[in-house]
Enzyme design. Structure first.
Site, PDB file in Angstrom:
ATOM      1  CD  GLU A 196      98.668  -6.185   0.733  1.00 22.03           C
ATOM      2  OE1 GLU A 196      99.077  -5.990   1.892  1.00 22.03           O
ATOM      3  OE2 GLU A 196      97.977  -7.168   0.415  1.00 22.03           O
ATOM      4  CB  SER A 204     101.201  -9.104   1.893  1.00 20.90           C
ATOM      5  OG  SER A 204     101.061  -9.856   3.069  1.00 20.90           O
ATOM      6  NE  ARG A 259      95.348  -5.933   3.329  1.00 21.11           N
ATOM      7  CZ  ARG A 259      94.483  -6.221   4.309  1.00 21.11           C
ATOM      8  NH1 ARG A 259      93.479  -5.394   4.555  1.00 21.11           N
ATOM      9  NH2 ARG A 259      94.615  -7.294   5.048  1.00 21.11           N
TER      10      ARG A 259
END
EC number: 1.3.1.98
Length: 307
Positions: free
Chosen positions: A298, A228, A179
């Site tokens: 995130e 998310s 990520r």
């Protein structure tokens, strides 16, 4: 109360600018959460050359932020000082396939790139069908879902730096990790090339249908959400840690942890950005207290809190 209007000064400094500059423009309608304050300046460049011209002439001390469709973003209630750049699909959204290569502008939706690849009988990009953002965001955060990640398919990315100069980066240059990418955060991605692999069209379509079915049955995609919320810690699922900490359905003001998937926060209708961010921090505190694990955001958060 808004920010000082600096658009006249910017226009005077760059007379050949073709894109649109707006002062104190609300960003809430541009995010999936539908919350947040204004941008001091919202700039929509006409094309990559216009973006480069702007970056070459904008004062170096002025903060710059880039947003896509706002699917993974909290804009704080006090707004964003400096310039927010939004790449419009009309200028940066073209997607085309040639051989096994799919070329996309960074304002193109991930889902659209998956569709173009499928139409060209190219497999490997199906996971993009389940990511509700743009290619720019995918490059910046190595977006992934359903077993695939951006690093698995990227050939090359094009970006413009704060001096207005264009650069091309190979997959290795991107320094992808989970990520994240390791490039200078001030770089603004404008285009990318991906490689697929020839495959039977029915197999590709079946995989895309699986991805879509997973989203619809496991995620609150009809809500005002931001995808998310937390990264999965090594060896753990963020949602399981949130659930084990007793946070499923937890509320702060108009913000709530989704009952359907507790790594998603939702705006139930009247949330502020502060409600959502406070809820996220409350969840992080509870997870740390129950498991000893510190969840990392995130979702990207920009701007200042309301005074």
């Amino acid at each position: 109360m808004g920010f000082p209007d600096i658009t006249p000064d910017l226009k005077a400094a760059m007379p050949a600018l073709r894109g649109r500059l707006l002062a104190n423009e609300s960003l809430a309608p541009l995010t999936w959460f539908r919350v947040g304050g204004p941008a001091q300046v919202l700039f929509t460049p006409a094309d990559a050359d216009d973006l480069a011209y702007f970056l070459k002439h904008v004062p170096v001390e002025l903060p710059i932020y880039v947003i896509g469709v706002g699917s993974n973003l909290i804009v704080r209630d006090g707004g964003v000082p400096g310039v927010v750049i939004r790449l419009a699909p009309r200028a940066f959204g073209e997607v085309k396939a040639d051989g096994d290569i799919v070329t996309a502008g960074t304002a193109a939706l991930d889902k659209r790139v998956a569709e173009v690849a499928a139409s060209a009988d190219l497999a490997g990009l199906e996971f993009l069908f389940g990511i509700p953002g743009t290619i720019g965001g995918a490059l910046r955060m190595n977006a992934g879902a359903n077993g695939g990640e951006t690093k698995d398919i990227l050939v090359e990315a094009t970006a413009i730096d704060r001096r207005g100069e264009t650069h091309r980066f190979s997959n290795a240059d991107m320094k992808f990790t989970y990520r994240a990418s390791g490039l200078d955060p001030s770089l603004i991605f404008t285009a990318a090339r991906f490689r697929g692999r020839p495959s039977a069209p029915e197999a590709i379509r079946a995989r895309m249908a699986e991805v879509q079915a997973h989203r619809e049955t496991a995620q609150p995609i009809r809500e005002k959400t931001g995808g998310s919320t937390f990264k999965n810690p090594p060896g753990h699922s963020a949602w399981k840690l949130v659930d084990a900490a007793g946070c499923r359905g937890l509320k702060v003001g108009g913000a709530q942890v989704s009952e359907m998937h507790c790594n998603f926060l939702i705006n139930t209708g009247n949330a502020t950005a502060d409600d959502i961010e406070t809820l996220g921090e409350t969840v992080r505190d509870r997870v740390k207290a129950t498991s000893g694990i510190e969840l990392q955001w995130e979702i990207k958060r920009i701007g200042i809190k309301a005074i």
